[in-house]
Write an enzyme that holds these catalytic residues in place. Sequence first.
Site, PDB file in Angstrom:
ATOM      1  N   GLY A   1       0.819  -1.213   0.000  1.00  0.00           N
ATOM      2  CA  GLY A   1       0.000   0.000   0.000  1.00  0.00           C
ATOM      3  C   GLY A   1       0.844   1.250   0.000  1.00  0.00           C
ATOM      4  N   ALA A   2       1.767   1.355  -0.967  1.00  0.00           N
ATOM      5  CA  ALA A   2       2.822   2.373  -0.892  1.00  0.00           C
ATOM      6  C   ALA A   2       2.689   3.499  -1.905  1.00  0.00           C
ATOM      7  CB  ALA A   2       4.182   1.693  -1.076  1.00  0.00           C
TER       8      ALA A   2
ATOM      9  N   VAL B   1      -3.213  -7.804  -2.287  1.00  0.00           N
ATOM     10  CA  VAL B   1      -2.918  -8.518  -1.040  1.00  0.00           C
ATOM     11  C   VAL B   1      -3.979  -9.548  -0.685  1.00  0.00           C
ATOM     12  CG1 VAL B   1      -1.537  -6.640  -0.067  1.00  0.00           C
ATOM     13  CG2 VAL B   1      -4.008  -6.741   0.417  1.00  0.00           C
TER      14      VAL B   1
ATOM     15  N   ASN C   1       1.053  -2.191   5.274  1.00  0.00           N
ATOM     16  CA  ASN C   1       0.372  -0.897   5.315  1.00  0.00           C
ATOM     17  C   ASN C   1      -0.885  -0.862   4.446  1.00  0.00           C
ATOM     18  OD1 ASN C   1       0.365   2.139   5.859  1.00  0.00           O
ATOM     19  ND2 ASN C   1       0.466   2.088   3.630  1.00  0.00           N
TER      20      ASN C   1
ATOM     21  N   SER D   1      -4.743   1.001  14.061  1.00  0.00           N
ATOM     22  CA  SER D   1      -5.369   2.316  14.065  1.00  0.00           C
ATOM     23  C   SER D   1      -5.872   2.647  15.462  1.00  0.00           C
ATOM     24  CB  SER D   1      -6.546   2.328  13.085  1.00  0.00           C
ATOM     25  OG  SER D   1      -7.342   3.484  13.248  1.00  0.00           O
TER      26      SER D   1
ATOM     27  N   TYR E   1     -14.060  -1.226   9.527  1.00  0.00           N
ATOM     28  CA  TYR E   1     -12.672  -0.758   9.640  1.00  0.00           C
ATOM     29  C   TYR E   1     -12.124  -1.016  11.046  1.00  0.00           C
ATOM     30  CZ  TYR E   1      -8.647   2.402   9.481  1.00  0.00           C
ATOM     31  OH  TYR E   1      -7.374   2.921   9.526  1.00  0.00           O
TER      32      TYR E   1
ATOM     33  N   ALA F   1     -13.127  -3.152  13.266  1.00  0.00           N
ATOM     34  CA  ALA F   1     -12.993  -4.593  13.510  1.00  0.00           C
ATOM     35  C   ALA F   1     -11.738  -5.150  12.854  1.00  0.00           C
ATOM     36  CB  ALA F   1     -14.233  -5.325  12.994  1.00  0.00           C
TER      37      ALA F   1
ATOM     38  N   LYS G   1      -8.965  -3.561  12.091  1.00  0.00           N
ATOM     39  CA  LYS G   1      -7.750  -3.052  12.726  1.00  0.00           C
ATOM     40  C   LYS G   1      -7.560  -3.621  14.133  1.00  0.00           C
ATOM     41  CE  LYS G   1      -6.257  -0.445   9.375  1.00  0.00           C
ATOM     42  NZ  LYS G   1      -4.950  -0.703   8.711  1.00  0.00           N
TER      43      LYS G   1
END
Length: 267
Positions: free
Chosen positions: A23-24, A75, A101, A158, A172, A174, A176
């Site tokens: 995720g770059a 991914v 990431n 997060s 989101y 859940a 993280k």
Amino acid sequence: MTLKDRSQVSSKVTSGRVALVTGATAGLGYDIVKRLARDGYRVVATATSEHNCDQIHANAKQDELSDVQAIHLNVTSEDNVREVIRTIDSTYGRLDVLVNNAGVALRVNGKKSLVVDTPLEDWQRTLDINLTGTFLVSKHAIPLMQRHKWGRIINMSSRAARTRTILAGSHYAASKAAILGFSRILADEVAAHGITVNCIAPTRISTPMAASVSNPAEIDAKFIAETPVGRMGVPKDVSAVVSFLASEEASFLTGIIVDISGGQFMP
């Protein structure tokens, strides 16, 4: 020893080591790529399209980063993950640092969806990318780290995994929160191989993703008012922590969570 001297020593230690950052394309991901490249790592940066890979290469050229390679990666596809890890192995013969990431924060019209309004496909996609993606890349990266009996896995969680937040949807939060549990178990499993596994839990950071919410200036002002240090987080606040967790000096840290929140969240 001056800061310049320390930087030179760090580069000598990391010279030859390889880091993979998922995720770059931009925001936190690219800033992490830039920091690790300047630390002396050979960096493989992944993106979800060839266009985004071209963007990474263009940004790296502009920033005068000579050892950054961008590669397409989904991914959520184990076959694709396996292929990318094999490419890293055949190209470099090693993998030392993994930064998971890649992630999404799906919203509806710039706002979080309530549980009763969240489509199943949004729930599933969020878990597939944020959680299953972290699992798959870690799973296939570990054997390369075991080969050299050294490795660093850094997973992006997060503040939403740590406490309530006005911005994060349940899917989101859940995903993280699950990363934290996954990381603890993994840290225990691989410690004997010289591999550490740690999590970073940032609050709202000034990135393109953060700006995608409705009324971003208003949201930023609210976050700043709730933050003891009195400012928004910026990407280098996160990439600096990644740099440390990837270093030799962090060898006695594993299974931990680093909250990057300017004091907004204090466990």
